[in-house]
Design an enzyme around this catalytic site. Structure first.
Site, PDB file in Angstrom:
ATOM      1  N   ASP A   1      43.874  32.181  42.120  1.00  8.79           N
ATOM      2  CA  ASP A   1      43.490  33.576  42.271  1.00  8.79           C
ATOM      3  C   ASP A   1      43.704  34.067  43.695  1.00  8.79           C
ATOM      4  O   ASP A   1      43.322  33.400  44.663  1.00  8.79           O
ATOM      5  CB  ASP A   1      42.004  33.724  41.900  1.00  8.79           C
ATOM      6  CG  ASP A   1      41.489  35.126  42.115  1.00  8.79           C
ATOM      7  OD1 ASP A   1      41.930  36.035  41.392  1.00  8.79           O
ATOM      8  OD2 ASP A   1      40.648  35.319  43.024  1.00  8.79           O
TER       9      ASP A   1
ATOM     10  N   GLU B   1      48.564  34.192  41.991  1.00 12.94           N
ATOM     11  CA  GLU B   1      48.376  35.636  42.133  1.00 12.94           C
ATOM     12  C   GLU B   1      48.483  35.913  43.622  1.00 12.94           C
ATOM     13  O   GLU B   1      47.721  35.357  44.412  1.00 12.94           O
ATOM     14  CB  GLU B   1      47.023  36.097  41.614  1.00 12.94           C
ATOM     15  CG  GLU B   1      46.841  37.604  41.754  1.00 12.94           C
ATOM     16  CD  GLU B   1      45.404  38.073  41.600  1.00 12.94           C
ATOM     17  OE1 GLU B   1      45.200  39.245  41.243  1.00 12.94           O
ATOM     18  OE2 GLU B   1      44.479  37.281  41.856  1.00 12.94           O
TER      19      GLU B   1
ATOM     20  N   ASP C   1      52.480  41.629  39.203  1.00  9.85           N
ATOM     21  CA  ASP C   1      51.757  42.904  39.152  1.00  9.85           C
ATOM     22  C   ASP C   1      52.709  44.083  39.284  1.00  9.85           C
ATOM     23  O   ASP C   1      52.445  45.156  38.727  1.00  9.85           O
ATOM     24  CB  ASP C   1      50.704  42.962  40.260  1.00  9.85           C
ATOM     25  CG  ASP C   1      49.519  42.050  39.967  1.00  9.85           C
ATOM     26  OD1 ASP C   1      48.652  42.457  39.183  1.00  9.85           O
ATOM     27  OD2 ASP C   1      49.478  40.942  40.512  1.00  9.85           O
ATOM     28  N   ASP C   2      53.800  43.908  40.029  1.00 10.18           N
ATOM     29  CA  ASP C   2      54.766  44.999  40.191  1.00 10.18           C
ATOM     30  C   ASP C   2      55.273  45.489  38.841  1.00 10.18           C
ATOM     31  O   ASP C   2      55.350  46.694  38.582  1.00 10.18           O
ATOM     32  CB  ASP C   2      55.959  44.522  41.019  1.00 10.18           C
ATOM     33  CG  ASP C   2      55.660  44.470  42.511  1.00 10.18           C
ATOM     34  OD1 ASP C   2      54.545  44.841  42.910  1.00 10.18           O
ATOM     35  OD2 ASP C   2      56.543  44.033  43.273  1.00 10.18           O
TER      36      ASP C   2
END
Length: 592
Positions: free
Chosen positions: A259, A292, A311-312
């Site tokens: 994370d 991440e 995430d993009d």
């Protein structure tokens, strides 16, 4: 008689044999430390070099204990392998060999076969309850379940990112043996099991490290959660690396998702951790390490890590599907189709480009294979960080979501879905905790303050309607009904059958061929697969038909418009449509 041991220490209570346990605590700021055995004796621990306190004594599995610091403070073991109940209860000595594995021949699966299903163990009812979903998920076409963090946290309701005892499976979810049984059963169904681990901070409640080991943290560096963890210290490095190895070797997890590693201040630690993990994994076993990382550090995928959550890609797709452009979506509001095209042609959108804050973000990523990127339409963050936890099918036209789902499940990137995606679950996924007192109020107000900048929540009265994270009904509302099959389930099943048959066997050595943008929300993306064939996706997320020459009917694998073949000419890409086609290697001369 108790004895000390001078050799290199492992954190926590480690069983030497069925009758003896070695306790080791790194407490450089303590004067004295003792092990307080529940309903038993107090055993002074002998100080060792570099701040260690160690003792080896007669002690069996299941024994409850705490550490007493300076004769005053009773604390749980920070490397507790299990808690009696909650974070402030006694820790338990655990026998790592107590569980008898049924599928010892399991070696994992190649990463290119990954189809990931992220889930929250608590929302599904605990380790034993998750086990009831395994056969259904395997039949759907899922090949890996990914558990949101399970490290012991305060109370019984939490996303898991407030964990303070990273070695202990959350007691409200079940015992270490029940967790191992879940993993064992998953392997029996051919499913990998991945675990989300949090090595960038400790939760705000139940962490006593600052009272006897200040060196765990560094006050000169801060993260959004407070002082940064000091990964320069070997004792701290070992604490987290040994934790990762415990999950992979003792529990037989097939991989880890790390994370928010952008909040780990020491860049060399991530490389060290990957090297150490890889050195301990037996030859022939598949173990996958995913990141991440808001910094889009492509070089880490060449330093022992297999993939990064993209995430993009999600953000560009979300803007196109919903029209939302507030907060971090603002970075994708300008030319979102071109940004999605860069994602489908090179991996990351931000590869050193300047974001809305004037900061350069990311590294070039086009040299990496498509499988180095985990693509998703939803995950725990993207649903749960909405004020009311709405799911994507409640925010965009269903036909557009069908087309985007085809892109997700039939692109050469690794697809991830969130629990409930597969049947269009209506239950929200809200932010929930079980804090008390001042901390509960701070979390409640902090949650509402997060949305102050959003136009819909500019009014204080409106913000008061945001669900209280600490209310039990907030957690109860977040439990999805996963038992009903519907049209969404049929779509997921169909697309995953196509992925397994046509795409997965040829993902090794695949690479990007380029993307052509046709209009807002519409593009054609191409990849070359490992067998030389060309894989093509024509995507139209707009509400109008476009003049786009499509592949011949005999090359089409999927069309999200069931009437397209009979009603649409071969040069027309209908509204809210995805068309997937494959050109055999001998005929693939058309390169974008």
């Amino acid at each position: 008689m108790p004895s000390s041991t001078p050799e290199t220490c492992s954190h926590g209570a480690v069983m030497i044999d069925p009758a003896h346990t070695r306790f080791a605590l790194w407490a450089p700021d303590a004067l004295t430390v003792s092990v307080e055995i529940e309903h038993g004796s107090s055993l002074p621990m002998l100080p060792q070099a570099d701040g260690w306190f160690v003792i080896q004594t007669r002690c069996q599995a299941g024994t409850a204990y705490r550490y007493q610091i300076n004769g005053e403070l009773l604390v749980p073991d920070p490397a507790s392998r299990a808690q009696q109940s909650d974070i402030d209860s006694p820790s338990l000595v655990v026998d790592p060999n107590a569980y008898t594995w049924q599928h010892l021949a399991w070696q994992g699966r190649p990463w290119t076969e990954a189809v990931i299903y992220e889930l929250h163990v608590g929302a599904l009812g605990g380790f034993a309850a998750v086990q009831q979903h395994l056969a259904r998920l395997a039949a759907l076409g899922v090949t890996a379940i990914e558990l949101m963090p399970i490290a012991e946290f305060p109370g019984a309701r939490n996303w898991g990112y407030d964990g303070v005892l990273p070695y202990a499976p959350e007691a409200s979810y079940g015992t270490p043996e029940q967790l191992k049984h879940l993993i064992d059963c998953a392997h029996g169904h051919g499913l990998m099991v991945l675990l989300d681990v949090v090595y960038n901070h400790f939760g705000p409640d139940g962490n006593y490290l600052s009272q006897y080991a200040k060196g765990f943290m560094r006050e000169d560096k801060h993260t959004p959660w407070g002082a940064a963890i000091d990964f320069r210290r070997p004792q701290v490095q070992d604490f987290f690396i040994d934790n990762a190895l415990m999950w992979l070797l003792e529990y037989r997890f097939d991989g880890l998702r790390f994370d928010a590693v952008h909040a780990i201040e020491d860049p060399e630690f991530l490389k060290l951790m990957a090297r150490r993990i890889r050195a301990h994994i037996p030859a022939g076993r598949h173990v996958w390490l995913n990141l991440e990382n808001e910094h889009n550090q492509a070089h880490l995928m060449e330093q022992g890590y297999d993939a990064q959550w993209n995430d993009d890609g999600h953000n560009a797709l979300h803007v196109l599907l919903t029209g939302e452009t507030e907060a971090y979506y603002e970075d994708y509001s300008d030319q979102p189709t071109e940004k999605l095209a860069r994602c489908l042609a090179e991996g990351f959108v931000y590869q050193g480009h300047t974001n809305r804050n004037g900061e350069q973000r990311g590294e070039p990523s086009g040299h990496l294979p498509p499988s180095a990127f985990v693509l998703f339409l939803q995950n725990h963050d993207q649903i749960g960080n909405r004020a009311f936890g709405e799911r994507l099918h409640q925010l965009c036209p269903p036909a557009a979501l069908r087309a985007a789902t085809a892109l997700l499940l039939l692109s050469p990137m690794i697809p991830l879905m969130f629990m409930g995606d597969e049947n269009g679950a209506d239950a929200p996924f809200l932010f929930f905790t079980s804090h008390h007192g001042e901390l509960a109020e701070a979390v409640r107000q902090g949650r509402r303050a997060e949305f102050k900048a959003f136009a819909a929540f500019a009014d204080a009265e409106r913000r008061e309607q945001i669900p209280d994270p600490n209310a039990p009904n907030t957690f109860e509302a977040s439990k999805p009904n996963l038992t009903c099959d519907n049209d969404w389930t049929a779509l997921y099943r169909q697309l995953l059958q196509l992925r397994h048959h046509h795409l997965i066997p040829h993902l090794n050595a695949s690479h990007w061929l380029g993307v052509q943008v046709h209009a807002r929300g519409a593009l054609t993306a191409r990849w070359q697969l490992g067998n030389g064939s060309h894989w093509r996706i024509d995507l139209n997320l707009s509400d109008r038909s476009l003049d786009v020459p499509l592949a011949p009917l005999e090359q089409r694998i999927f069309d999200s418009d069931p009437f397209a073949i009979t009603q649409q000419p071969s040069h027309s890409l209908g509204p809210y449509t995805a068309v997937v086609s494959m050109t055999p290697a001998r005929a693939s001369g058309d390169v974008a």
